[in-house]
Design a protein around this motif. Structure first.
Motif, PDB file in Angstrom:
ATOM      1  N   ARG A 216     -25.015 -15.772  -5.614  1.00  0.00           N
ATOM      2  CA  ARG A 216     -25.912 -16.884  -5.271  1.00  0.00           C
ATOM      3  C   ARG A 216     -25.458 -18.209  -5.885  1.00  0.00           C
ATOM      4  NH1 ARG A 216     -32.138 -14.600  -5.889  1.00  0.00           N
ATOM      5  NH2 ARG A 216     -32.204 -13.430  -3.914  1.00  0.00           N
ATOM      6  N   TYR A 217     -24.815 -18.132  -7.041  1.00  0.00           N
ATOM      7  CA  TYR A 217     -24.412 -19.354  -7.735  1.00  0.00           C
ATOM      8  C   TYR A 217     -23.314 -20.123  -6.998  1.00  0.00           C
ATOM      9  CZ  TYR A 217     -27.254 -18.231 -11.811  1.00  0.00           C
ATOM     10  OH  TYR A 217     -28.312 -17.981 -12.647  1.00  0.00           O
ATOM     11  N   VAL A 218     -22.626 -19.477  -6.069  1.00  0.00           N
ATOM     12  CA  VAL A 218     -21.580 -20.172  -5.310  1.00  0.00           C
ATOM     13  C   VAL A 218     -21.859 -20.179  -3.808  1.00  0.00           C
ATOM     14  CG1 VAL A 218     -19.799 -19.729  -7.027  1.00  0.00           C
ATOM     15  CG2 VAL A 218     -20.161 -18.067  -5.196  1.00  0.00           C
TER      16      VAL A 218
ATOM     17  N   MET B 123     -12.902 -21.281  -5.262  1.00  0.00           N
ATOM     18  CA  MET B 123     -11.548 -20.785  -5.051  1.00  0.00           C
ATOM     19  C   MET B 123     -11.177 -19.697  -6.052  1.00  0.00           C
ATOM     20  SD  MET B 123      -9.715 -24.453  -4.151  1.00  0.00           S
ATOM     21  CE  MET B 123      -8.548 -24.118  -5.420  1.00  0.00           C
ATOM     22  N   ASN B 124     -11.754 -19.753  -7.240  1.00  0.00           N
ATOM     23  CA  ASN B 124     -11.428 -18.786  -8.296  1.00  0.00           C
ATOM     24  C   ASN B 124     -12.512 -17.729  -8.484  1.00  0.00           C
ATOM     25  OD1 ASN B 124      -8.838 -19.769  -9.781  1.00  0.00           O
ATOM     26  ND2 ASN B 124     -10.032 -21.625  -9.441  1.00  0.00           N
ATOM     27  N   TYR B 125     -13.419 -17.594  -7.510  1.00  0.00           N
ATOM     28  CA  TYR B 125     -14.556 -16.695  -7.692  1.00  0.00           C
ATOM     29  C   TYR B 125     -14.123 -15.250  -7.909  1.00  0.00           C
ATOM     30  CZ  TYR B 125     -18.940 -14.246  -6.942  1.00  0.00           C
ATOM     31  OH  TYR B 125     -20.030 -13.434  -7.107  1.00  0.00           O
TER      32      TYR B 125
ATOM     33  N   LEU C 214     -20.708 -30.079  -6.000  1.00  0.00           N
ATOM     34  CA  LEU C 214     -21.302 -31.066  -5.100  1.00  0.00           C
ATOM     35  C   LEU C 214     -22.729 -31.429  -5.495  1.00  0.00           C
ATOM     36  CD1 LEU C 214     -20.627 -32.654  -2.527  1.00  0.00           C
ATOM     37  CD2 LEU C 214     -21.603 -30.783  -1.191  1.00  0.00           C
ATOM     38  N   PHE C 215     -23.515 -30.444  -5.912  1.00  0.00           N
ATOM     39  CA  PHE C 215     -24.932 -30.670  -6.166  1.00  0.00           C
ATOM     40  C   PHE C 215     -25.342 -30.609  -7.635  1.00  0.00           C
ATOM     41  CE2 PHE C 215     -24.665 -28.842  -1.842  1.00  0.00           C
ATOM     42  CZ  PHE C 215     -25.170 -29.928  -1.130  1.00  0.00           C
ATOM     43  N   ARG C 216     -24.479 -30.084  -8.503  1.00  0.00           N
ATOM     44  CA  ARG C 216     -24.860 -29.967  -9.904  1.00  0.00           C
ATOM     45  C   ARG C 216     -23.614 -29.884 -10.788  1.00  0.00           C
ATOM     46  NH1 ARG C 216     -28.403 -26.657 -11.439  1.00  0.00           N
ATOM     47  NH2 ARG C 216     -27.459 -25.795 -13.305  1.00  0.00           N
ATOM     48  N   ASN C 217     -23.783 -30.195 -12.064  1.00  0.00           N
ATOM     49  CA  ASN C 217     -22.710 -30.080 -13.046  1.00  0.00           C
ATOM     50  C   ASN C 217     -23.116 -29.055 -14.105  1.00  0.00           C
ATOM     51  OD1 ASN C 217     -21.407 -32.193 -11.726  1.00  0.00           O
ATOM     52  ND2 ASN C 217     -22.378 -33.732 -13.012  1.00  0.00           N
TER      53      ASN C 217
ATOM     54  N   SER D  51     -26.526  -6.933  -9.276  1.00  0.00           N
ATOM     55  CA  SER D  51     -26.067  -7.970 -10.205  1.00  0.00           C
ATOM     56  C   SER D  51     -24.962  -8.812  -9.579  1.00  0.00           C
ATOM     57  CB  SER D  51     -25.557  -7.334 -11.504  1.00  0.00           C
ATOM     58  OG  SER D  51     -26.590  -6.629 -12.156  1.00  0.00           O
ATOM     59  N   ALA D  52     -24.049  -8.158  -8.849  1.00  0.00           N
ATOM     60  CA  ALA D  52     -22.965  -8.880  -8.183  1.00  0.00           C
ATOM     61  C   ALA D  52     -23.506  -9.803  -7.093  1.00  0.00           C
ATOM     62  CB  ALA D  52     -21.967  -7.882  -7.592  1.00  0.00           C
ATOM     63  N   MET D  53     -24.502  -9.333  -6.353  1.00  0.00           N
ATOM     64  CA  MET D  53     -25.097 -10.155  -5.294  1.00  0.00           C
ATOM     65  C   MET D  53     -25.863 -11.342  -5.878  1.00  0.00           C
ATOM     66  SD  MET D  53     -24.105  -8.767  -2.484  1.00  0.00           S
ATOM     67  CE  MET D  53     -22.607  -8.337  -3.389  1.00  0.00           C
ATOM     68  N   ILE D  54     -26.516 -11.121  -7.019  1.00  0.00           N
ATOM     69  CA  ILE D  54     -27.218 -12.217  -7.699  1.00  0.00           C
ATOM     70  C   ILE D  54     -26.216 -13.260  -8.173  1.00  0.00           C
ATOM     71  CG2 ILE D  54     -28.407 -12.799  -9.862  1.00  0.00           C
ATOM     72  CD1 ILE D  54     -30.383 -11.855  -7.874  1.00  0.00           C
TER      73      ILE D  54
END
Length: 209
Positions: A170-172, A1-3, A25-28, A164-167
């Motif tokens: 990936r984290y979200v 939501m805050n991306y 959901l999958f990691r902390n 860099s922005a596209m990479i």
């Protein structure tokens, strides 16, 4: 939501909690801005805090097996190589001259912006100043992305910034691997930008061989 306001969001959290955990959901993930913790991670017990397979998988398409991505022996080999190269007096002196010139150019741009009451993207300028310095030291090439006088440099800078922005996306984005396999969406854009980055880098390498 805050991306879309990620840096502001993380800064707000860091002001409230020096060390905190974000649960998904999958990691902390644990984040810290506590100087004691930062020193412990980056210096005191550095070997215990690698980038890990998760980050390597995310970043390798752009950074390959570079020093910012790898761990253990690969990291040590690259660090040793870099430290050897930059320990030579000639390169060290040359680097200092380059960094000072780029800093002066950056200061001039900021001064002109301040005098004309113009808004600037300081993060973008810092990135371009770093990029110009590194390319001049490593390849002897004047990208001049700060002023935009070099068309090839501008194309490279934009492509690297976009990649860099596209990479980071990936984290979200839980579907990024599917998008990469199908070459669609953000992953298709990433591939195109990486191709542009590699074209210039390999061209510079061939010039020096």
């Amino acid at each position: 939501m805050n991306y879309r306001r990620l840096h502001h969001y993380m800064t707000d959290l860091a002001h409230k909690h020096k060390t905190y955990r974000l649960i998904s959901l999958f990691r902390n993930d644990v984040y810290t801005s506590d100087p004691v913790n930062v020193e412990y991670i980056l210096r005191t017990n550095f070997d215990n805090y690698g980038k890990g397979l998760y980050n390597y998988t995310m970043l390798k398409d752009l950074f390959g097996d570079g020093i910012f991505v790898v761990d253990d022996n690969k990291w040590r080999e690259q660090r040793k190589l870099a430290s050897h190269e930059f320990s030579t007096r000639i390169l060290r002196d040359f680097s200092s001259v380059v960094f000072r010139k780029k800093a002066a150019k950056l200061a001039h741009i900021l001064s002109e912006a301040a005098n004309s009451n113009k808004t600037v993207d300081i993060q973008d300028l810092f990135l371009k100043a770093s990029l110009d310095s590194i390319f001049k030291v490593a390849f002897g090439v004047e990208l001049d992305t700060m002023c935009g006088s070099n068309e090839e440099g501008k194309i490279f800078s934009d492509a690297f910034d976009n990649a860099s922005a596209m990479i980071e996306l990936r984290y979200v984005d839980m579907l990024w691997k599917i998008k990469r396999a199908l070459n669609i969406g953000s992953e298709a854009k990433l591939r195109d930008n990486i191709r542009t980055v590699e074209e210039l880098v390999y061209k510079l390498i061939h010039r020096r061989t």
